[in-house]
Design a protein around this motif. Sequence first.
Motif, PDB file in Angstrom:
ATOM      1  N   ALA A 107       1.047  -1.061  -0.007  1.00 41.15           N
ATOM      2  CA  ALA A 107       0.206   0.375  -0.140  1.00 41.15           C
ATOM      3  C   ALA A 107       0.748   1.168  -0.262  1.00 41.15           C
ATOM      4  O   ALA A 107       0.973   1.940  -1.005  1.00 41.15           O
ATOM      5  N   LEU A 108       1.926   1.323   0.648  1.00 39.60           N
ATOM      6  CA  LEU A 108       2.711   2.474   1.043  1.00 39.60           C
ATOM      7  C   LEU A 108       3.898   2.219   0.128  1.00 39.60           C
ATOM      8  O   LEU A 108       3.537   3.975  -1.298  1.00 39.60           O
ATOM      9  N   ASN A 109       3.844   1.286  -0.502  1.00 36.98           N
ATOM     10  CA  ASN A 109       4.481   1.769  -2.196  1.00 36.98           C
ATOM     11  C   ASN A 109       3.896   2.387  -3.276  1.00 36.98           C
ATOM     12  O   ASN A 109       4.157   2.977  -4.217  1.00 36.98           O
ATOM     13  N   ASP A 118       4.203  13.787  -2.300  1.00 37.87           N
ATOM     14  CA  ASP A 118       4.410  13.589  -0.551  1.00 37.87           C
ATOM     15  C   ASP A 118       3.095  15.080   0.401  1.00 37.87           C
ATOM     16  O   ASP A 118       3.435  15.981   1.227  1.00 37.87           O
ATOM     17  N   LEU A 119       1.687  15.445  -0.776  1.00 35.49           N
ATOM     18  CA  LEU A 119       1.332  15.837   0.247  1.00 35.49           C
ATOM     19  C   LEU A 119      -0.182  15.868   0.730  1.00 35.49           C
ATOM     20  O   LEU A 119       0.285  13.851   0.886  1.00 35.49           O
ATOM     21  N   PRO A 120      -0.217  16.548   1.548  1.00 33.76           N
ATOM     22  CA  PRO A 120      -1.656  15.750   3.012  1.00 33.76           C
ATOM     23  C   PRO A 120      -2.619  14.489   2.129  1.00 33.76           C
ATOM     24  O   PRO A 120      -2.922  15.117   1.049  1.00 33.76           O
ATOM     25  N   LYS A 141       4.434   6.923   7.233  1.00 33.89           N
ATOM     26  CA  LYS A 141       3.799   8.258   6.347  1.00 33.89           C
ATOM     27  C   LYS A 141       3.388   9.240   6.596  1.00 33.89           C
ATOM     28  O   LYS A 141       1.761   8.994   7.200  1.00 33.89           O
ATOM     29  N   GLU A 142       3.694  10.097   7.644  1.00 33.36           N
ATOM     30  CA  GLU A 142       3.131  11.331   8.034  1.00 33.36           C
ATOM     31  C   GLU A 142       2.247  12.045   7.204  1.00 33.36           C
ATOM     32  O   GLU A 142       1.531  13.077   7.820  1.00 33.36           O
ATOM     33  N   ALA A 168       0.831   7.382  17.889  1.00 34.02           N
ATOM     34  CA  ALA A 168       0.656   7.777  16.580  1.00 34.02           C
ATOM     35  C   ALA A 168      -0.494   8.715  16.372  1.00 34.02           C
ATOM     36  O   ALA A 168      -2.107   8.226  17.108  1.00 34.02           O
ATOM     37  N   ASP A 169      -1.511   8.937  15.250  1.00 38.10           N
ATOM     38  CA  ASP A 169      -2.191  10.150  14.509  1.00 38.10           C
ATOM     39  C   ASP A 169      -3.877   9.155  13.998  1.00 38.10           C
ATOM     40  O   ASP A 169      -2.853   9.446  13.214  1.00 38.10           O
ATOM     41  N   VAL A 170      -4.602   8.723  14.524  1.00 37.64           N
ATOM     42  CA  VAL A 170      -4.729   8.466  14.128  1.00 37.64           C
ATOM     43  C   VAL A 170      -6.546   8.370  14.566  1.00 37.64           C
ATOM     44  O   VAL A 170      -7.302   8.318  15.756  1.00 37.64           O
TER      45      VAL A 170
END
Length: 295
Positions: A107-109, A118-120, A141-142, A168-170
């Motif tokens: 998924a990250l790839n 690297d936009l929000p 991935k911030e 983490a920010d979830v």
Amino acid sequence: MKNNQRTIFEALKWASSLLTEAGRDQNAAKLLLMHVLGWSRSELLARFHDPLPEAQDRLFSEFVTQHELGVPVQHLTGVEFFYGRPFEVNKHVLIPRPETEEVVLAALNMVNEVFPHDLPLTAVDVGTGSGAIAITLALEKESLSVIATDISRDALAVAKRNQEALGADVHFLHGDLLEPIVDHGIKVDLFISNPPYIAVEEMDSLSEVVTKHEPVNALTDGRDGLWFYQRLVRDLHNVLNKQAVVVFEIGHTQAQDVKALLVQAFPTANVRIVKDINGKDRAVCVHIQNGSPAE
């Protein structure tokens, strides 16, 4: 050393033999003893011939016996590592598997490929369980703003504790599949899910360590294993931005069925099947360039 006091080596030899005879993973003995003693693997190996204190020996023996009877090691230690981080697990959540780490990596790839600047971005993990996928995405991935949903309030409580412990920010939402996302009017750039995909007739082939101790509703849809994919794909257009990445973890026989569902719903989508380290189909990854469904 007292005459009846075992060394660490002797305790491990006893436990490994017992667990092997019971058809369990003998490596569990080391994991349980490391937990009981609070030692690393290297420290355990370096102190093989030290006496095992009586209190720790009693607790270790109790844990080994429970695992022999089928209780997962992770339920005894309360922890499973995922992406190198410790996650609390208990009877309310599925124990994260190494194969799912590969799904997160895929998924990250794909996100980095589709959104290279690297936009929000906004991501949602549906059926989050312990929160392993959502929390890992947020930490790796911030630029991802991560939302996670689950129908189980008990699972969400575990996920929130993991979020707090790992920093983490979830944002967590309670509800069935996509309903809380739709209800909040959220649109996402990354959709990821590891839904219950084991067909009901396959449940008997699983170890009792899994079937008797992990939540059944996180393992199977009670049908053919495709029911949740069908429901999710049907409603995906309601939550996707015009350009989006969709990632499903799948059973190793389900790739073509899940791909067909997605192609039918999004005919112009770029669909790829990702294999795991064992060469088995493990994820279906999709780049959707127009979030509207097929006519």
